[in-house]
Design a protein around this motif. Sequence first.
Motif, PDB file in Angstrom:
ATOM      1  N   UNK A  30      31.062  35.839  45.145  1.00 16.93           N
ATOM      2  CA  UNK A  30      30.711  36.393  46.455  1.00 16.93           C
ATOM      3  C   UNK A  30      29.841  37.924  45.470  1.00 16.93           C
ATOM      4  N   UNK A  31      30.648  38.274  45.044  1.00 14.12           N
ATOM      5  CA  UNK A  31      30.188  39.568  44.566  1.00 14.12           C
ATOM      6  C   UNK A  31      28.956  39.935  43.546  1.00 14.12           C
ATOM      7  N   UNK A  32      28.881  39.184  42.954  1.00 14.33           N
ATOM      8  CA  UNK A  32      28.275  39.486  41.390  1.00 14.33           C
ATOM      9  C   UNK A  32      26.739  38.013  41.823  1.00 14.33           C
ATOM     10  N   UNK A  33      25.664  38.742  41.431  1.00 16.19           N
ATOM     11  CA  UNK A  33      24.363  37.666  41.529  1.00 16.19           C
ATOM     12  C   UNK A  33      24.501  36.662  40.558  1.00 16.19           C
ATOM     13  N   UNK A  35      23.467  34.954  37.785  1.00 15.53           N
ATOM     14  CA  UNK A  35      23.012  35.080  35.853  1.00 15.53           C
ATOM     15  C   UNK A  35      23.993  36.861  36.278  1.00 15.53           C
ATOM     16  N   UNK A  36      25.168  37.201  36.411  1.00 17.89           N
ATOM     17  CA  UNK A  36      26.036  38.315  36.403  1.00 17.89           C
ATOM     18  C   UNK A  36      27.421  37.953  36.452  1.00 17.89           C
ATOM     19  N   UNK A  37      27.814  36.234  36.990  1.00 16.24           N
ATOM     20  CA  UNK A  37      28.550  36.015  37.644  1.00 16.24           C
ATOM     21  C   UNK A  37      29.352  35.466  35.838  1.00 16.24           C
ATOM     22  N   UNK A  38      30.542  34.928  35.360  1.00 20.83           N
ATOM     23  CA  UNK A  38      31.391  34.656  34.864  1.00 20.83           C
ATOM     24  C   UNK A  38      31.816  32.984  35.498  1.00 20.83           C
ATOM     25  N   UNK A  39      32.350  32.758  36.758  1.00 20.32           N
ATOM     26  CA  UNK A  39      32.750  31.878  37.406  1.00 20.32           C
ATOM     27  C   UNK A  39      32.655  30.386  36.504  1.00 20.32           C
ATOM     28  N   UNK A  40      31.510  30.656  36.280  1.00 22.57           N
ATOM     29  CA  UNK A  40      31.616  28.888  35.522  1.00 22.57           C
ATOM     30  C   UNK A  40      31.847  29.159  34.189  1.00 22.57           C
ATOM     31  N   UNK A  41      32.544  30.258  33.250  1.00 20.44           N
ATOM     32  CA  UNK A  41      32.701  30.409  32.561  1.00 20.44           C
ATOM     33  C   UNK A  41      34.167  31.295  32.167  1.00 20.44           C
ATOM     34  N   UNK A  42      34.151  31.072  33.426  1.00 20.25           N
ATOM     35  CA  UNK A  42      35.734  32.160  33.638  1.00 20.25           C
ATOM     36  C   UNK A  42      36.996  31.834  32.825  1.00 20.25           C
ATOM     37  N   UNK A  80      35.080  43.260  33.256  1.00 22.19           N
ATOM     38  CA  UNK A  80      34.289  43.195  34.465  1.00 22.19           C
ATOM     39  C   UNK A  80      35.347  43.914  35.394  1.00 22.19           C
ATOM     40  N   UNK A  81      34.910  44.933  36.702  1.00 25.99           N
ATOM     41  CA  UNK A  81      36.132  45.335  37.210  1.00 25.99           C
ATOM     42  C   UNK A  81      35.099  44.840  38.870  1.00 25.99           C
ATOM     43  N   UNK A  82      36.047  44.112  39.544  1.00 24.59           N
ATOM     44  CA  UNK A  82      35.676  44.096  41.199  1.00 24.59           C
ATOM     45  C   UNK A  82      37.046  44.363  42.009  1.00 24.59           C
ATOM     46  N   UNK A  83      36.533  44.804  43.233  1.00 24.17           N
ATOM     47  CA  UNK A  83      37.359  44.293  44.163  1.00 24.17           C
ATOM     48  C   UNK A  83      36.934  44.224  45.873  1.00 24.17           C
ATOM     49  N   UNK A  84      37.247  43.196  46.016  1.00 24.59           N
ATOM     50  CA  UNK A  84      36.805  43.207  47.572  1.00 24.59           C
ATOM     51  C   UNK A  84      36.625  43.686  48.375  1.00 24.59           C
ATOM     52  N   UNK A 141      18.542  45.703  31.716  1.00 24.70           N
ATOM     53  CA  UNK A 141      20.574  45.011  31.144  1.00 24.70           C
ATOM     54  C   UNK A 141      20.407  43.559  32.069  1.00 24.70           C
ATOM     55  N   UNK A 142      20.336  44.204  33.252  1.00 27.55           N
ATOM     56  CA  UNK A 142      21.188  42.712  33.737  1.00 27.55           C
ATOM     57  C   UNK A 142      19.865  42.042  34.213  1.00 27.55           C
TER      58      UNK A 142
END
Length: 158
Positions: A30-33, A35-42, A80-84, A141-142
């Motif tokens: 939800x938070x990261x685009x 290409x920046x998300x680690x969801x698939x590699x978590x 990574x640092x994320x807050x809902x 960078x991103x």
Amino acid sequence: MESGASPVELQRNSTNFAKVVEAIVKMEKRIFPKHESLARYFDEELRKKNSGLLYMILHGEVVGYVMYSWPSSLSASITKLAVKESHRRQGHGEALLKAAIEKCRTRNVHRITLHVDPWRTPAMCLYQKLGFQVDSLIKSYYSTDRDANRMYLDFDSN
């Protein structure tokens, strides 16, 4: 920050491991685009040696997390640092970041680095509040049109 909410280290053998990881992966998406998300590699990221994850639960819900690593005895990195969104500006990000800094400090690293989009003003303010300084601007960078500030926090060698 609401009382009772404090950072917890994610332990692979904990009974709620799968539930916490699932909640974090949802946040990541939800938070990261993409290409920046680690969801698939978590899971891969969590298995890396010399890395850690702290998360915060409030009323049974994961509201934020921070990932960090210490690839050498000299340096560490906040990856990574994320807050809902519904829990931002309540001190959760600061508490998570402080806890990660303390974890790195106990490993006797000399410097912590991180990258942040210079347009993410609340994140920039938080990092600067806790002593991080801008080292340099990393162009593209991103993505081709998104740069990053590389920031660092040095510890006294005393």
